[in-house]
Design a protein around this motif. Structure first.
Motif, PDB file in Angstrom:
ATOM      1  N   ALA A 115       0.858  -1.188   0.000  1.00 35.70           N
ATOM      2  CA  ALA A 115       0.000   0.000   0.000  1.00 35.70           C
ATOM      3  C   ALA A 115       0.893   1.236   0.000  1.00 35.70           C
ATOM      4  O   ALA A 115       2.027   1.206   0.479  1.00 35.70           O
ATOM      5  N   LEU A 116       0.381   2.296  -0.575  1.00 35.65           N
ATOM      6  CA  LEU A 116       1.124   3.544  -0.626  1.00 35.65           C
ATOM      7  C   LEU A 116       0.992   4.290   0.690  1.00 35.65           C
ATOM      8  O   LEU A 116      -0.076   4.292   1.322  1.00 35.65           O
ATOM      9  N   GLU A 117       2.111   4.886   1.104  1.00 36.01           N
ATOM     10  CA  GLU A 117       2.029   5.696   2.326  1.00 36.01           C
ATOM     11  C   GLU A 117       1.126   6.906   2.122  1.00 36.01           C
ATOM     12  O   GLU A 117       0.346   7.256   2.995  1.00 36.01           O
ATOM     13  N   THR A 118       1.263   7.521   0.944  1.00 40.44           N
ATOM     14  CA  THR A 118       0.395   8.649   0.606  1.00 40.44           C
ATOM     15  C   THR A 118      -0.384   8.284  -0.643  1.00 40.44           C
ATOM     16  O   THR A 118       0.204   8.183  -1.731  1.00 40.44           O
ATOM     17  N   PRO A 119      -1.677   8.028  -0.559  1.00 39.53           N
ATOM     18  CA  PRO A 119      -2.456   7.627  -1.733  1.00 39.53           C
ATOM     19  C   PRO A 119      -2.431   8.716  -2.809  1.00 39.53           C
ATOM     20  O   PRO A 119      -2.311   9.907  -2.523  1.00 39.53           O
ATOM     21  N   HIS A 120      -2.495   8.250  -4.054  1.00 41.97           N
ATOM     22  CA  HIS A 120      -2.557   9.203  -5.153  1.00 41.97           C
ATOM     23  C   HIS A 120      -3.868   9.988  -5.094  1.00 41.97           C
ATOM     24  O   HIS A 120      -4.921   9.428  -4.752  1.00 41.97           O
ATOM     25  N   PRO A 121      -3.816  11.231  -5.437  1.00 44.30           N
ATOM     26  CA  PRO A 121      -5.076  12.000  -5.433  1.00 44.30           C
ATOM     27  C   PRO A 121      -6.010  11.524  -6.548  1.00 44.30           C
ATOM     28  O   PRO A 121      -5.563  11.081  -7.610  1.00 44.30           O
ATOM     29  N   ALA A 122      -7.291  11.566  -6.295  1.00 46.83           N
ATOM     30  CA  ALA A 122      -8.275  11.130  -7.288  1.00 46.83           C
ATOM     31  C   ALA A 122      -8.281  12.099  -8.458  1.00 46.83           C
ATOM     32  O   ALA A 122      -8.130  13.311  -8.280  1.00 46.83           O
ATOM     33  N   PRO A 123      -8.409  11.571  -9.690  1.00 49.01           N
ATOM     34  CA  PRO A 123      -8.472  12.477 -10.850  1.00 49.01           C
ATOM     35  C   PRO A 123      -9.672  13.409 -10.745  1.00 49.01           C
ATOM     36  O   PRO A 123     -10.714  13.075 -10.154  1.00 49.01           O
TER      37      PRO A 123
END
Length: 224
Positions: A115-123
Motif C-alpha cells: 500500500a502507498l504511504e500517501t495515496p494518489h489524489p483522485a483524478p
C-alpha cells in the motif's frame, strides 16, 4: 685494424673430387696485444690478454674474425638465470598463508510494499466521466456482455465447477477474441462429457482437448 696479406693453400677434397678446400697458412695469423672490450654486464670492461684473431679467407673475399665474448660475463649471466629459475620453481616457506575470503552473507529480501504511504489524489471529475461512459455503454451490446469469461459459469450447476470453468475460460482468452473463446469453452465441455470439472479434464485425452481449443491463440501451449 691492419693485418698482413693472407696466403691461401688450395687442395682437393678427399671426399669429393669436385670440391676444393682452402686453408690459411701460418703467415695469415697475427698476434695482437691485450685490449679491453665491453662485457654484456653493462659498462664494466674485462681485460683479455694475448687474444688471437684468426682470419678465415674465401677464394674471393676475406672475413675478419670478431673478438670473442668475455667468458666471465657468460658465467655470471647463467648463474643469475639459475637463481631466478630456482626461486620461481621452489615456493618460499617464509610467505604467510593466504587468508580465505569470508563468504558474503545472504542478502535479506526487501519487503514489498502493498500500500502507498500517501495515496494518489483522485483524478478531477472522475465520477462524472465514469457515469457518462456507463450510460453510453448501456445502449451498446458488445460480445463481452454475452460471451465473456464470466459467462462460462452460467452453464454449470456445481459451484466448484463454476469456478473451474471461469478459470479455463480466462486461460483460453489470452490473445483470443471473446467469440472464439466462448466457442472453444462450449466445444471443450462437450468433449469431456458435458461438464467442465478437474476430474473430467484429467481423464480426457490430450488430442481431444487440442481439437476442442485449436481455434484459440497458442492452443498447443494451452493444451499442455
Amino acid at each position: 685494424m691492419k693485418r698482413k696479406a693472407s696466403s691461401i693453400l688450395a687442395r682437393p677434397s678427399p671426399y669429393h673430387s669436385s670440391v676444393t678446400l682452402y686453408e690459411a697458412t701460418e703467415e695469415a695469423t697475427t698476434v695482437r696485444r691485450s685490449k679491453r672490450i665491453k662485457s654484456e654486464l653493462g659498462s664494466s670492461t674485462v681485460p683479455l690478454e694475448n687474444e688471437q684473431t684468426i682470419e678465415a679467407a674465401r677464394p674471393s673475399t676475406s672475413i675478419e674474425a670478431t673478438p670473442k665474448k668475455a667468458p666471465r660475463a657468460k658465467l655470471v649471466k647463467v648463474f643469475k638465470m639459475d637463481e631466478e629459475s630456482a626461486s620461481s620453481s621452489t615456493p618460499s616457506t617464509t610467505e604467510p598463508p593466504k587468508r580465505k575470503r569470508a563468504t558474503a552473507s545472504p542478502r535479506k529480501p526487501k519487503p514489498i510494499p502493498t500500500a502507498l504511504e500517501t495515496p494518489h489524489p483522485a483524478p478531477a471529475r472522475w465520477q462524472e466521466t465514469y457515469d457518462t461512459i456507463k450510460r453510453m455503454r448501456a445502449q451498446i451490446v458488445a460480445p463481452v456482455d454475452t460471451m465473456g469469461c464470466d459467462q462460462a459459469q452460467l452453464k454449470e450447476t456445481d459451484p466448484k465447477n463454476q469456478r473451474f470453468s471461469t478459470l479455463v475460460s480466462l486461460m483460453l482468452s489470452s490473445q483470443t477474441k471473446d467469440e472464439v473463446t466462448d466457442a472453444a469453452v462450449t466445444k471443450l465441455r462437450d468433449a469431456v462429457g458435458g461438464s467442465l470439472s478437474v476430474d473430467a479434464i484429467l481423464q480426457a485425452d490430450e488430442s481431444a482437448i487440442a481439437d476442442a481449443i485449436c481455434k484459440v491463440g497458442f492452443w498447443r501451449r494451452k493444451t499442455e
